[in-house]
Enzyme design. Structure first.
Site, PDB file in Angstrom:
ATOM      1  N   LYS A   2       0.539  -1.225  -0.012  1.00 37.01           N
ATOM      2  CA  LYS A   2       0.129  -0.178  -0.374  1.00 37.01           C
ATOM      3  C   LYS A   2       0.924   1.437   0.259  1.00 37.01           C
ATOM      4  O   LYS A   2       0.519   2.349  -0.915  1.00 37.01           O
ATOM      5  CB  LYS A   2      -0.777   0.166   0.947  1.00 37.01           C
ATOM      6  CG  LYS A   2      -2.081  -0.720   0.927  1.00 37.01           C
ATOM      7  CD  LYS A   2      -2.790  -1.539   2.427  1.00 37.01           C
ATOM      8  CE  LYS A   2      -3.944  -2.110   2.268  1.00 37.01           C
ATOM      9  NZ  LYS A   2      -4.552  -2.553   3.599  1.00 37.01           N
ATOM     10  N   GLN A  13      -4.624  -1.626   9.819  1.00 42.35           N
ATOM     11  CA  GLN A  13      -4.614  -2.961   9.459  1.00 42.35           C
ATOM     12  C   GLN A  13      -4.994  -3.722   9.985  1.00 42.35           C
ATOM     13  O   GLN A  13      -5.195  -3.765  11.284  1.00 42.35           O
ATOM     14  CB  GLN A  13      -3.523  -3.042   9.272  1.00 42.35           C
ATOM     15  CG  GLN A  13      -3.081  -4.558   7.974  1.00 42.35           C
ATOM     16  CD  GLN A  13      -3.263  -4.317   6.636  1.00 42.35           C
ATOM     17  OE1 GLN A  13      -3.899  -3.244   5.456  1.00 42.35           O
ATOM     18  NE2 GLN A  13      -3.864  -5.259   6.106  1.00 42.35           N
ATOM     19  N   ASP A  67     -10.617   2.201   4.036  1.00 43.78           N
ATOM     20  CA  ASP A  67     -11.565   1.497   3.961  1.00 43.78           C
ATOM     21  C   ASP A  67     -12.614   1.100   3.212  1.00 43.78           C
ATOM     22  O   ASP A  67     -13.159  -0.503   3.054  1.00 43.78           O
ATOM     23  CB  ASP A  67     -11.055   0.660   5.116  1.00 43.78           C
ATOM     24  CG  ASP A  67     -10.069  -0.408   5.374  1.00 43.78           C
ATOM     25  OD1 ASP A  67      -9.026  -0.604   3.936  1.00 43.78           O
ATOM     26  OD2 ASP A  67      -8.831  -0.791   6.005  1.00 43.78           O
TER      27      ASP A  67
HETATM   28  N1  GUN Z   1      -7.113  -6.882   6.317  1.00 40.61           N
HETATM   29  C1  GUN Z   1      -6.769  -7.731   5.276  1.00 40.61           C
HETATM   30  N2  GUN Z   1      -7.492  -7.584   4.333  1.00 40.61           N
HETATM   31  C2  GUN Z   1      -7.504  -5.678   4.329  1.00 40.61           C
HETATM   32  C3  GUN Z   1      -8.329  -4.728   4.420  1.00 40.61           C
HETATM   33  O1  GUN Z   1      -8.680  -4.804   3.532  1.00 40.61           O
HETATM   34  N3  GUN Z   1      -8.593  -3.788   5.016  1.00 40.61           N
HETATM   35  C4  GUN Z   1      -7.832  -3.816   6.432  1.00 40.61           C
HETATM   36  N4  GUN Z   1      -7.737  -2.332   6.714  1.00 40.61           N
HETATM   37  N5  GUN Z   1      -7.469  -4.711   6.719  1.00 40.61           N
HETATM   38  C5  GUN Z   1      -6.835  -5.683   5.932  1.00 40.61           C
END
Ligand code: GUN
Length: 284
Positions: A54, A98, A121
């Site tokens: 990311k 996350q 998100d």
């Molecule tokens: N953990 C696995 N996929 C995601 C996601 O799309 N967003 C977040 N914040 N954590 C994750």
């Protein structure tokens, strides 16, 4: 029939180019780029891979990007204080905490504390509620990526039987709402459903359960569209989806591969959400 592949890798590259141009326009107009802050707590190895990816993508697209990493001993109160600081930071347009978080932290409490206008998100109850009511808001990245794939192949879901397998807050539920908002006839399957029967009448199948090859190719209606959100490690150690790809591709009209399908779309849509959040914030 052998299905055409929906190439998520290529489409994600196209979305990133669009986002890069939009980010440059934001920078030119407002004197600063869109900014995303990613928060990671503890040492989950998969989370490190996702977060690094990311961060790298954000930089490539010309965003401001911050990675805040804390030890697993961070308290819930301390994490809340981090979120509140980022909520108040004028350079931060998007906040992503996350998941999973360490067990002593209630992720619902943390997600609820994120300013909904920075919730890239799309996990905050306010954004989920907006989606539920068919109103504008920030939409979870993976289902948004699936919708973008359908758009790319110019498939109109209006009145079509769309079957979503899985009811998670991250994929299944928001996916069902996006399809419903686009006037599809939507069925959501879960562990108590007769999945085979539902898939047999589906024009579109979105599989998001996290079970290797749960959807058998012989269930797929000839000419259907199959979107596989699964990312599982098979018995042979190889990555595989929730769909039995080799047999499903002989019946489907379009299918996403794993890897190289939905996966690459998620980060591209996260960047899209961040630019949208920046535009909304800066236009005020
Ligand atoms: N953990 C696995 N996929 C995601 C996601 O799309 N967003 C977040 N914040 N954590 C994750």
């Amino acid at each position: 029939m052998t299905a055409q592949l929906i190439d998520g890798k290529a489409l994600a590259a196209k979305v990133r180019e669009e986002v890069k141009a939009a980010a440059a326009a934001v920078t030119q107009k407002y004197g600063r780029p869109p900014g995303i802050a990613v928060v990671r707590v503890g040492e989950d190895p998969a989370s490190l891979v996702y977060v690094s990816s990311k961060e790298k993508t954000a930089r490539e697209l010309g965003f401001g990007s911050w990675h805040h990493h804390f030890p697993a001993t961070l308290s819930q109160g301390e994490l809340l204080a981090v979120v509140q600081r980022l909520n108040a930071d004028p350079l931060v347009d998007g906040i992503l905490v996350q998941l999973p978080l360490p067990k002593h932290i209630d992720s619902n409490v943390i997600l609820a504390a994120i300013d909904p206008s920075k919730d890239v998100d799309g996990f905050h109850a306010l954004n989920a509620g907006q989606l539920f009511q068919g109103r504008p808001g920030l939409v979870p990245c993976t289902p948004a990526g699936c919708m973008r794939m359908l758009k790319e192949i110019a498939f109109d879901v209006t009145g079509k039987n769309c079957v979503v397998i899985g009811r998670s807050n991250i994929v299944g539920r928001p996916m069902a709402m996006l399809l419903l908002n686009a006037s599809a006839t939507v069925t959501v399957c879960h562990s108590k459903s007769d999945v085979a029967a539902e898939v047999r009448r589906a024009d579109v199948v979105v599989a998001a359960v996290g079970v290797s090859k749960l959807v058998k190719g012989e269930w797929v209606k000839p000419g259907a569209i199959v979107i596989d959100v699964g990312m599982n490690r098979g018995a042979d150690g190889k990555l595989c989806g929730d769909v039995e790809f080799e047999t499903a591709k002989e019946r489907a009209a379009w299918i996403t591969p794993v890897p190289g399908g939905v996966g690459p779309m998620t980060i591209a849509m996260l960047m899209h959400n961040t630019v949208v959040a920046a535009q909304a914030r800066l236009a005020k």
